[in-house]
Design a protein around this motif. Structure first.
Motif, PDB file in Angstrom:
ATOM      1  N   GLU A  58     -83.946 -41.577  28.260  1.00  0.00           N
ATOM      2  CA  GLU A  58     -84.287 -42.361  27.070  1.00  0.00           C
ATOM      3  C   GLU A  58     -84.799 -43.746  27.469  1.00  0.00           C
ATOM      4  O   GLU A  58     -85.761 -44.252  26.896  1.00  0.00           O
ATOM      5  CB  GLU A  58     -83.083 -42.486  26.144  1.00  0.00           C
ATOM      6  N   TYR A  59     -84.161 -44.370  28.447  1.00  0.00           N
ATOM      7  CA  TYR A  59     -84.640 -45.664  28.943  1.00  0.00           C
ATOM      8  C   TYR A  59     -86.040 -45.520  29.539  1.00  0.00           C
ATOM      9  O   TYR A  59     -86.913 -46.350  29.329  1.00  0.00           O
ATOM     10  CB  TYR A  59     -83.684 -46.225  30.007  1.00  0.00           C
ATOM     11  N   ARG A  60     -86.234 -44.450  30.286  1.00  0.00           N
ATOM     12  CA  ARG A  60     -87.529 -44.215  30.913  1.00  0.00           C
ATOM     13  C   ARG A  60     -88.607 -44.014  29.845  1.00  0.00           C
ATOM     14  O   ARG A  60     -89.711 -44.573  29.947  1.00  0.00           O
ATOM     15  CB  ARG A  60     -87.452 -42.986  31.826  1.00  0.00           C
ATOM     16  N   ALA A  61     -88.293 -43.257  28.809  1.00  0.00           N
ATOM     17  CA  ALA A  61     -89.264 -43.019  27.736  1.00  0.00           C
ATOM     18  C   ALA A  61     -89.602 -44.322  27.017  1.00  0.00           C
ATOM     19  O   ALA A  61     -90.775 -44.587  26.719  1.00  0.00           O
ATOM     20  CB  ALA A  61     -88.710 -41.993  26.748  1.00  0.00           C
ATOM     21  N   THR A  62     -88.593 -45.142  26.759  1.00  0.00           N
ATOM     22  CA  THR A  62     -88.828 -46.435  26.108  1.00  0.00           C
ATOM     23  C   THR A  62     -89.690 -47.327  26.992  1.00  0.00           C
ATOM     24  O   THR A  62     -90.619 -47.980  26.514  1.00  0.00           O
ATOM     25  CB  THR A  62     -87.488 -47.132  25.806  1.00  0.00           C
ATOM     26  N   ALA A  63     -89.408 -47.346  28.282  1.00  0.00           N
ATOM     27  CA  ALA A  63     -90.189 -48.160  29.217  1.00  0.00           C
ATOM     28  C   ALA A  63     -91.628 -47.676  29.290  1.00  0.00           C
ATOM     29  O   ALA A  63     -92.568 -48.485  29.337  1.00  0.00           O
ATOM     30  CB  ALA A  63     -89.547 -48.127  30.601  1.00  0.00           C
ATOM     31  N   GLU A  64     -91.828 -46.366  29.270  1.00  0.00           N
ATOM     32  CA  GLU A  64     -93.189 -45.812  29.307  1.00  0.00           C
ATOM     33  C   GLU A  64     -93.959 -46.154  28.035  1.00  0.00           C
ATOM     34  O   GLU A  64     -95.154 -46.465  28.084  1.00  0.00           O
ATOM     35  CB  GLU A  64     -93.141 -44.304  29.526  1.00  0.00           C
ATOM     36  N   GLU A  65     -93.283 -46.099  26.894  1.00  0.00           N
ATOM     37  CA  GLU A  65     -93.935 -46.481  25.630  1.00  0.00           C
ATOM     38  C   GLU A  65     -94.355 -47.946  25.659  1.00  0.00           C
ATOM     39  O   GLU A  65     -95.456 -48.296  25.242  1.00  0.00           O
ATOM     40  CB  GLU A  65     -92.998 -46.227  24.455  1.00  0.00           C
ATOM     41  N   GLN A  66     -93.455 -48.794  26.147  1.00  0.00           N
ATOM     42  CA  GLN A  66     -93.782 -50.224  26.225  1.00  0.00           C
ATOM     43  C   GLN A  66     -94.931 -50.455  27.201  1.00  0.00           C
ATOM     44  O   GLN A  66     -95.834 -51.247  26.930  1.00  0.00           O
ATOM     45  CB  GLN A  66     -92.555 -51.022  26.651  1.00  0.00           C
ATOM     46  N   ALA A  67     -94.918 -49.765  28.317  1.00  0.00           N
ATOM     47  CA  ALA A  67     -96.000 -49.901  29.296  1.00  0.00           C
ATOM     48  C   ALA A  67     -97.329 -49.463  28.691  1.00  0.00           C
ATOM     49  O   ALA A  67     -98.363 -50.094  28.921  1.00  0.00           O
ATOM     50  CB  ALA A  67     -95.681 -49.092  30.543  1.00  0.00           C
ATOM     51  N   ALA A  68     -97.309 -48.400  27.904  1.00  0.00           N
ATOM     52  CA  ALA A  68     -98.537 -47.938  27.250  1.00  0.00           C
ATOM     53  C   ALA A  68     -99.050 -48.980  26.261  1.00  0.00           C
ATOM     54  O   ALA A  68    -100.260 -49.244  26.199  1.00  0.00           O
ATOM     55  CB  ALA A  68     -98.283 -46.604  26.541  1.00  0.00           C
TER      56      ALA A  68
END
Length: 84
Positions: A23-33
């Motif tokens: 979940e942290y990884r998905a949130t970080a990827e969304e923010q990076a996008a």
């Protein structure tokens, strides 16, 4: 409800709210996008601004020179200079 029961209930809720690493990884990827999109938008705007500036410079280089000051006035001839 006893104090122990309330604490036990709140512990269960906090455990359920913990995020997993994915979940942290998905949130970080969304923010990076989102950040990548903002950077791309800024780059597009910077490129268009640069092109506009370069076009303005090119137009000014090829345009005939324009004097922003009025031409100097001629002195009026005086009567003494006319009699000569």
């Amino acid at each position: 409800m006893r104090t122990n029961e309330r604490n036990a209930g709140s512990d269960r809720g906090s455990i359920a709210l913990r995020r997993t690493a994915s979940e942290y990884r998905a949130t970080a990827e969304e923010q990076a996008a989102r950040v990548r999109e903002e950077i791309e938008a800024a780059l597009v705007q910077a490129r268009s601004t640069r092109e506009a500036i370069e076009q303005r410079i090119a137009d000014q280089l090829h345009a005939p020179p324009v004097s922003h000051t009025p031409p100097p006035r001629r002195k009026r001839a005086t009567r003494a200079s006319r009699k000569k």
